[in-house]
Design a protein around this motif. Structure first.
Motif, PDB file in Angstrom:
ATOM      1  N   LEU A   1     -15.152   8.154  22.375  1.00 58.55           N
ATOM      2  CA  LEU A   1     -15.658   8.387  23.716  1.00 58.55           C
ATOM      3  C   LEU A   1     -17.153   8.669  23.671  1.00 58.55           C
ATOM      4  O   LEU A   1     -17.605   9.615  23.034  1.00 58.55           O
ATOM      5  CB  LEU A   1     -14.916   9.566  24.355  1.00 58.55           C
ATOM      6  N   GLN A   2     -17.924   7.819  24.350  1.00 61.05           N
ATOM      7  CA  GLN A   2     -19.372   7.983  24.416  1.00 61.05           C
ATOM      8  C   GLN A   2     -19.783   8.562  25.756  1.00 61.05           C
ATOM      9  O   GLN A   2     -19.299   8.130  26.796  1.00 61.05           O
ATOM     10  CB  GLN A   2     -20.075   6.634  24.243  1.00 61.05           C
ATOM     11  N   ASN A   3     -20.676   9.531  25.720  1.00 63.87           N
ATOM     12  CA  ASN A   3     -21.323  10.010  26.930  1.00 63.87           C
ATOM     13  C   ASN A   3     -22.648   9.263  27.051  1.00 63.87           C
ATOM     14  O   ASN A   3     -23.573   9.480  26.263  1.00 63.87           O
ATOM     15  CB  ASN A   3     -21.552  11.516  26.859  1.00 63.87           C
ATOM     16  N   LEU A   4     -22.747   8.360  28.004  1.00 63.53           N
ATOM     17  CA  LEU A   4     -23.948   7.543  28.147  1.00 63.53           C
ATOM     18  C   LEU A   4     -25.083   8.288  28.836  1.00 63.53           C
ATOM     19  O   LEU A   4     -26.228   7.829  28.797  1.00 63.53           O
ATOM     20  CB  LEU A   4     -23.625   6.271  28.935  1.00 63.53           C
ATOM     21  N   THR A   5     -24.777   9.419  29.476  1.00 57.62           N
ATOM     22  CA  THR A   5     -25.793  10.193  30.208  1.00 57.62           C
ATOM     23  C   THR A   5     -25.717  11.657  29.792  1.00 57.62           C
ATOM     24  O   THR A   5     -25.326  12.520  30.585  1.00 57.62           O
ATOM     25  CB  THR A   5     -25.571  10.057  31.720  1.00 57.62           C
ATOM     26  N   PRO A   6     -26.084  12.003  28.560  1.00 59.22           N
ATOM     27  CA  PRO A   6     -25.803  13.337  28.024  1.00 59.22           C
ATOM     28  C   PRO A   6     -26.794  14.431  28.409  1.00 59.22           C
ATOM     29  O   PRO A   6     -26.752  15.520  27.835  1.00 59.22           O
ATOM     30  CB  PRO A   6     -25.840  13.096  26.520  1.00 59.22           C
ATOM     31  N   ASP A   7     -27.689  14.186  29.362  1.00 57.27           N
ATOM     32  CA  ASP A   7     -28.696  15.179  29.724  1.00 57.27           C
ATOM     33  C   ASP A   7     -28.056  16.304  30.525  1.00 57.27           C
ATOM     34  O   ASP A   7     -27.863  16.201  31.732  1.00 57.27           O
ATOM     35  CB  ASP A   7     -29.819  14.514  30.534  1.00 57.27           C
ATOM     36  N   THR A   8     -27.743  17.414  29.864  1.00 51.59           N
ATOM     37  CA  THR A   8     -27.103  18.543  30.541  1.00 51.59           C
ATOM     38  C   THR A   8     -28.123  19.436  31.237  1.00 51.59           C
ATOM     39  O   THR A   8     -27.752  20.335  31.992  1.00 51.59           O
ATOM     40  CB  THR A   8     -26.304  19.387  29.531  1.00 51.59           C
ATOM     41  N   ASN A   9     -29.409  19.219  30.992  1.00 56.47           N
ATOM     42  CA  ASN A   9     -30.439  20.020  31.657  1.00 56.47           C
ATOM     43  C   ASN A   9     -30.728  19.513  33.066  1.00 56.47           C
ATOM     44  O   ASN A   9     -31.327  20.218  33.870  1.00 56.47           O
ATOM     45  CB  ASN A   9     -31.729  19.995  30.842  1.00 56.47           C
ATOM     46  N   THR A  10     -30.331  18.271  33.368  1.00 51.63           N
ATOM     47  CA  THR A  10     -30.527  17.698  34.694  1.00 51.63           C
ATOM     48  C   THR A  10     -29.166  17.619  35.376  1.00 51.63           C
ATOM     49  O   THR A  10     -28.371  16.733  35.086  1.00 51.63           O
ATOM     50  CB  THR A  10     -31.159  16.292  34.594  1.00 51.63           C
ATOM     51  N   VAL A  11     -28.886  18.593  36.254  1.00 51.52           N
ATOM     52  CA  VAL A  11     -27.585  18.658  36.911  1.00 51.52           C
ATOM     53  C   VAL A  11     -27.552  17.612  38.022  1.00 51.52           C
ATOM     54  O   VAL A  11     -28.237  17.726  39.035  1.00 51.52           O
ATOM     55  CB  VAL A  11     -27.323  20.055  37.485  1.00 51.52           C
ATOM     56  N   ARG A  12     -26.774  16.573  37.823  1.00 56.22           N
ATOM     57  CA  ARG A  12     -26.711  15.478  38.767  1.00 56.22           C
ATOM     58  C   ARG A  12     -25.273  14.997  38.943  1.00 56.22           C
ATOM     59  O   ARG A  12     -24.454  15.075  38.020  1.00 56.22           O
ATOM     60  CB  ARG A  12     -27.566  14.290  38.302  1.00 56.22           C
ATOM     61  N   MET A  13     -25.003  14.449  40.137  1.00 53.74           N
ATOM     62  CA  MET A  13     -23.742  13.775  40.404  1.00 53.74           C
ATOM     63  C   MET A  13     -23.995  12.287  40.272  1.00 53.74           C
ATOM     64  O   MET A  13     -24.871  11.724  40.937  1.00 53.74           O
ATOM     65  CB  MET A  13     -23.251  14.102  41.818  1.00 53.74           C
ATOM     66  N   ARG A  14     -23.255  11.634  39.376  1.00 60.26           N
ATOM     67  CA  ARG A  14     -23.369  10.193  39.157  1.00 60.26           C
ATOM     68  C   ARG A  14     -22.055   9.550  39.586  1.00 60.26           C
ATOM     69  O   ARG A  14     -20.991   9.953  39.130  1.00 60.26           O
ATOM     70  CB  ARG A  14     -23.668   9.911  37.692  1.00 60.26           C
ATOM     71  N   MET A  15     -22.129   8.540  40.457  1.00 59.35           N
ATOM     72  CA  MET A  15     -20.885   8.002  41.005  1.00 59.35           C
ATOM     73  C   MET A  15     -20.918   6.487  41.117  1.00 59.35           C
ATOM     74  O   MET A  15     -21.982   5.862  41.125  1.00 59.35           O
ATOM     75  CB  MET A  15     -20.587   8.602  42.376  1.00 59.35           C
ATOM     76  N   ASP A  16     -19.712   5.924  41.201  1.00 63.01           N
ATOM     77  CA  ASP A  16     -19.474   4.505  41.432  1.00 63.01           C
ATOM     78  C   ASP A  16     -20.187   3.616  40.417  1.00 63.01           C
ATOM     79  O   ASP A  16     -20.992   2.753  40.786  1.00 63.01           O
ATOM     80  CB  ASP A  16     -19.892   4.125  42.847  1.00 63.01           C
ATOM     81  N   PRO A  17     -19.915   3.773  39.127  1.00 64.27           N
ATOM     82  CA  PRO A  17     -20.598   2.946  38.120  1.00 64.27           C
ATOM     83  C   PRO A  17     -20.184   1.480  38.195  1.00 64.27           C
ATOM     84  O   PRO A  17     -19.029   1.151  38.471  1.00 64.27           O
ATOM     85  CB  PRO A  17     -20.166   3.582  36.795  1.00 64.27           C
ATOM     86  N   GLU A  18     -21.157   0.593  37.959  1.00 62.31           N
ATOM     87  CA  GLU A  18     -20.952  -0.856  37.897  1.00 62.31           C
ATOM     88  C   GLU A  18     -21.700  -1.384  36.673  1.00 62.31           C
ATOM     89  O   GLU A  18     -22.699  -0.795  36.245  1.00 62.31           O
ATOM     90  CB  GLU A  18     -21.499  -1.541  39.151  1.00 62.31           C
ATOM     91  N   TYR A  19     -21.234  -2.506  36.125  1.00 64.68           N
ATOM     92  CA  TYR A  19     -21.912  -3.053  34.957  1.00 64.68           C
ATOM     93  C   TYR A  19     -22.660  -4.329  35.302  1.00 64.68           C
ATOM     94  O   TYR A  19     -22.349  -5.029  36.260  1.00 64.68           O
ATOM     95  CB  TYR A  19     -20.912  -3.343  33.829  1.00 64.68           C
ATOM     96  N   TYR A  20     -23.685  -4.616  34.504  1.00 66.10           N
ATOM     97  CA  TYR A  20     -24.382  -5.909  34.554  1.00 66.10           C
ATOM     98  C   TYR A  20     -24.839  -6.212  33.130  1.00 66.10           C
ATOM     99  O   TYR A  20     -25.517  -5.392  32.503  1.00 66.10           O
ATOM    100  CB  TYR A  20     -25.585  -5.873  35.496  1.00 66.10           C
ATOM    101  N   ILE A  21     -24.474  -7.384  32.619  1.00 66.96           N
ATOM    102  CA  ILE A  21     -24.855  -7.763  31.252  1.00 66.96           C
ATOM    103  C   ILE A  21     -26.137  -8.579  31.335  1.00 66.96           C
ATOM    104  O   ILE A  21     -26.138  -9.728  31.765  1.00 66.96           O
ATOM    105  CB  ILE A  21     -23.733  -8.551  30.554  1.00 66.96           C
TER     106      ILE A  21
END
Length: 424
Positions: free
Chosen positions: A360-380
């Motif tokens: 399991l990878q955490n792609l956004t590991p910045d715990t100092n920046t408290v943010r809500m990240r939602m509705d992820p989509e991919y683009y290659i």
């Protein structure tokens, strides 16, 4: 339609990994940390955007009457449906605010019925399906229906499909070779769901899955089948397979908990057999594959169970992509079980579906920046797969007032290998 799942031949369980999967063992992977920084794509409020089929890494500049396939679509809070370009090399939105071509002025915002426009891909090219209000009338549940936007002579044209009033949130098949695309959708009651051909005046068919109530529903690529959540005899949410051609319904999960968020695809790492994932009790991401049981009969069995870390234990909005012959699942990791709250932070996670890439990878590991990240989509992109998402300051309500726009993060998987087709 011939059922592609039951026709798959039995595979020998040659490794302890497959044996463990067949027994449904919990195979937890430790948390790994990605090193790529978050990048702001746009500060504009572009919510529930959807990418055209160029997101699979196969850029086609001449497709769609020269408009290409590297595009995104979304509907804003003023009922406007927009299409913009995506730079296939940098992943940038062009223009940055997503307001490239104004397609319609009567589209329902994603926040009204829970879903925005979706791409419909077939031999006819890329079209858009969405919830569309009748022009000249107030936007209400009585004036909304199924919208279809197509390009004719390089120009977008729109229509509300006949006999579709009080129908919302269409999702279309996305098969390039298909001459007959289908759509599935809901009634405004958010209880009943239906399918029909993507053609004006087509006959409507109810989707008969027990206990369905506005849960997950996804087309299975290359088929007329839908993975959808319903209820078992104990009242627990489970995953079912519905066949639009025959009306047959098959229950695929039998978990001792509520199951949601399922998607199914052909996995190249398993000889293009169909596999699917689902989320159990909002906490555990489970991958299923058809394997022989003790009597040699094929059944859907868990081959991988991934529990999230204690700090972010809840899974939301999982999807998958395929890159360099491997499948990857990405999703929100939430602190709060209420997925849409902006009062607690969330991260973006990713796992593969093989023993060698299922950490399991955490792609956004910045715990100092408290943010809500939602509705992820991919683009290659030509650089490799990026994950895009809306980011909010963790305070206030879900509105442009505390939105930080669209952000992305690099998965770190790198560009497509020359020996493989991009996106395959």
């Amino acid at each position: 339609m011939h059922n592609p799942f039951l026709s798959r031949r039995c595979r020998d369980m040659l490794t302890p990994w497959l044996l463990a999967g067949a027994l449904g063992l919990s195979l937890f992977s430790p948390l790994a940390r990605a090193t790529g920084p978050e990048v702001q794509v746009t500060p504009s409020f572009v919510i529930d955007f959807e990418f055209d089929w160029g997101r699979d890494g196969v850029y086609c500049a001449s497709c769609n009457q020269g408009a290409g396939n590297a595009r995104l679509a979304f509907s804003d809070g003023r009922h406007r449906l927009w299409v913009a370009d995506v730079d296939p090399d940098t992943g940038s939105f062009v223009p940055a605010d997503g307001q490239g071509i104004l397609v319609d002025k009567h589209a329902a915002p994603a926040t009204t019925f829970g879903n925005g426009p979706e791409w419909a891909v077939s031999a006819q090219g890329s079209q858009l399906v969405y919830s569309k209000y009748l022009s000249g009338q107030p936007p209400t549940q009585n004036t909304v229906g199924l919208g279809l936007a197509s390009t004719v002579g390089g120009q977008w044209t729109t229509e509300q499909l006949s006999d579709s009033l009080q129908r919302i949130s269409p999702i279309a098949t996305m098969d390039l070779g298909s001459t007959i695309p289908l759509i599935q959708y809901q009634g405004t009651d958010r209880i009943n769901t239906y399918w029909r051909l993507l053609a004006d005046g087509a006959e409507e068919h109810p989707i008969t899955v027990p206990g369905y109530s506005a849960g997950a529903r996804r087309w299975v690529p290359g088929t007329h089948q839908i993975v959808i959540t319903g209820s078992d005899t104990a009242g627990l949410s489970q995953v079912f397979l519905y066949d639009a051609d025959t009306g047959a319904v098959q229950q695929m999960t039998h978990e001792r908990g509520s199951v949601s968020g399922a998607m199914m695809w052909q996995a190249p790492e398993y000889d293009n057999e169909y596999i699917f994932f689902a989320v159990v009790n909002a906490r555990t991401l489970v991958v299923y594959r058809q394997l022989p049981d003790a009597n040699g009969v094929l059944s859907w069995q868990a081959i991988q169970r991934t529990a999230l870390p204690a700090g972010y234990p809840y899974v939301w909005s999982p999807e998958y992509f395929i890159h360099n012959g491997r499948s990857y699942i990405f999703f929100q990791m939430n602190q709060n079980p209420v997925a849409w709250t902006l009062n607690s932070p969330s991260q973006i996670g990713m796992v593969g579906v093989l023993p060698e890439n299922n950490a399991l990878q955490n792609l956004t590991p910045d715990t100092n920046t408290v943010r809500m990240r939602m509705d992820p989509e991919y683009y290659i992109t030509s650089q490799g797969p990026f994950i895009y998402y809306n980011r909010f300051r963790a305070q206030g309500t879900a509105s442009p007032g505390n939105s930080e726009g669209v952000w992305r993060v690099d998965t770190g998987l790198g560009p497509a290998l020359s020996s493989l087709t991009r996106g395959q």
